[in-house]
Design an enzyme around this catalytic site. Structure first.
Site, PDB file in Angstrom:
ATOM      1  CE1 TYR A 151      -3.753   2.372   1.135  1.00 32.49           C
ATOM      2  CE2 TYR A 151      -1.692   3.638   2.200  1.00 32.49           C
ATOM      3  CZ  TYR A 151      -3.094   3.679   1.739  1.00 32.49           C
ATOM      4  OH  TYR A 151      -3.894   4.710   1.678  1.00 32.49           O
ATOM      5  CD  GLU A 176      -5.668   4.560  -1.044  1.00 33.67           C
ATOM      6  OE1 GLU A 176      -7.053   4.465  -1.650  1.00 33.67           O
ATOM      7  OE2 GLU A 176      -6.130   4.538   0.433  1.00 33.67           O
TER       8      GLU A 176
END
Ligand code: GDP
Ligand code: MN
Length: 393
Positions: free
Chosen positions: A116, A204
């Site tokens: 991530y 993101e």
């Protein structure tokens, strides 16, 4: 403002963030043609909506998964057929879901491990903050809740920018070394440059993956841009997709109204953000649910007020309206005239509670009294909220 994944991919390419090749399709046939042009043996077919959790989402037609990994161009077409024109429900869309009108077909890469990675403007530090984790592909909120030690943050000095030691620190925490660490460092630097130059609020990538040959690639992209800086980026503004937004908010933006759609059934029309928030609070306190936040501002014109009134009247969820004006700068008569003008165009079918106080209130009340607008007058805020809740029950 948010953009679609296929649009984000173009920004990634421009700034050198590695991403698999892919293209957007409006029809299942187009999707198949894209797949054929790639000459690959593994494809990702991805619903293009402004929401996360697509992979685990379900379509209202029963089809499982807004992201499909398939082997042939025929399967790409089949997957696209099940997605385009259908409504996808994910944990971020709410139960009404989102209509998928496009899919992205990408060359599916082989994943070694999912990570991530995001950069966001952190209000606490007033700086960009990098957030990275080895727990990629998962719902990051769950990771933060259950295993916060697996989330690594790096606060970046806004003038000094990203430093080599900060990148090394992150690589170490993520367990990256050698060529993969180098590839990650290059990707992170490119992403940081993109973040700053495009005035992002957030980028993101979940998942950012490593491949068996040591490459690093962004397999997903969620972008959010600072609306106040959009005037500097006409090319980003051009990516705006109004169909992804609350239609009430799109309409309100045309008239420069500060409007946010909510789920309740008592619409409010208020001057001043603070008073608008207190109005929503007191509606809730009185047992009701606000249908919106709406601040017409101190300097609203009669036309803006009329348009605001039309927007709330056109909302099918609205069962009652509460107008709460405390005229400081705002002239109560401008509000009254706006309401009267709008009510000539819309068929007011729900109870309207009006509380007017302050600047030029006598003229405002007279305007309303002389019109044929059917309203319930209220003396103060608490009285207005009680009357609005009572009127719809
Ligand atoms: P999200 O569910 O909306 O966050 O959509 P993602 O783009 O993250 O896709 C969901 C999942 O599909 C990812 O976590 C990956 O595991 C998988 N996925 C997406 N793209 C690819 C790809 O190119 N190759 C492979 N093998 N898997 C992918
Ligand atoms: Mn994702």
């Amino acid at each position: 403002m948010n953009i679609h994944e296929y649009q984000a991919k173009e920004l990634f390419e421009k700034f050198g963030v590695p991403t698999p090749k892919g293209d957007v399709a409006n029809t299942a046939e187009e999707a198949r043609k894209i797949a054929e042009s790639f000459d690959s043996n593994l494809y990702a077919v991805k619903s293009q909506v402004h929401a996360g959790g697509r992979g685990k989402g379900t379509f209202k037609n029963g089809y499982q998964g807004g992201v499909q990994i398939v082997k042939t161009a025929a399967e790409v077409e089949e997957a696209a057929k099940n997605m385009i024109g259908e409504v996808l429900v994910t944990h971020q869309t709410g139960e009404e879901g989102k209509l998928v009108s496009k899919v992205m077909v990408a060359d599916a890469v082989e994943i070694e491990k999912e990570y991530y990675l995001s950069i966001l403007m952190d209000r606490e530090h007033s700086c960009p903050v990098i957030v990275a984790s080895t727990e990629g592909g998962m719902n990051i909120e769950d990771v933060a809740e259950e295993t916060p030690e697996l989330i690594h943050k790096e606060v970046i000095h806004p003038l000094a920018g990203l430093q080599a030691y900060e990148v090394r620190k992150l690589c170490k925490k993520l367990g990256l070394s050698g060529g993969t660490a180098k590839a990650f460092a290059k990707t992170l630097k490119s992403l940081m440059k993109l973040f700053i130059e495009c005035d992002c609020d957030m980028v993101e990538i979940n998942p950012l993956v490593t491949t068996p040959d040591g490459e690093v690639m962004a397999l997903d992209a969620k972008f959010s841009f600072d609306d106040n800086a959009l005037y500097r980026h006409p090319e980003i503004q051009a990516l705006h997709d109004p169909s992804e937004e609350d239609p009430r908010e799109v309409e309100a933006a045309k008239y420069d109204l500060n409007y946010i759609g909510l789920d309740g059934n008592i619409a409010c029309l208020v001057n001043g953000a603070g008073l608008a928030m207190s109005t929503m609070d007191i509606i809730k306190h009185s047992g009701g649910e606000p249908a919106n936040f709406l601040d017409v501002g101190g300097g609203a014109t009669q036309e803006q007020v009329a348009n605001a009134f039309k927007i709330i009247c056109s909302d099918p969820n609205v069962k009652g309206i509460l107008v709460n004006i405390f005229g400081g700068i705002m002239d109560c008569d401008v509000i009254a005239k706006g309401i009267v003008a709008a009510s000539k165009e819309v068929n007011l079918e729900v109870p309207l509670v009006v509380r007017l106080e302050g600047n030029n209130v006598a003229a405002g009340k007279e305007t309303l009294a002389n019109s044929d607008v059917d309203l319930i007058a209220a003396d103060d805020l608490a009285d207005a909220a009680k009357k609005a809740v009572a009127a719809i029950s």
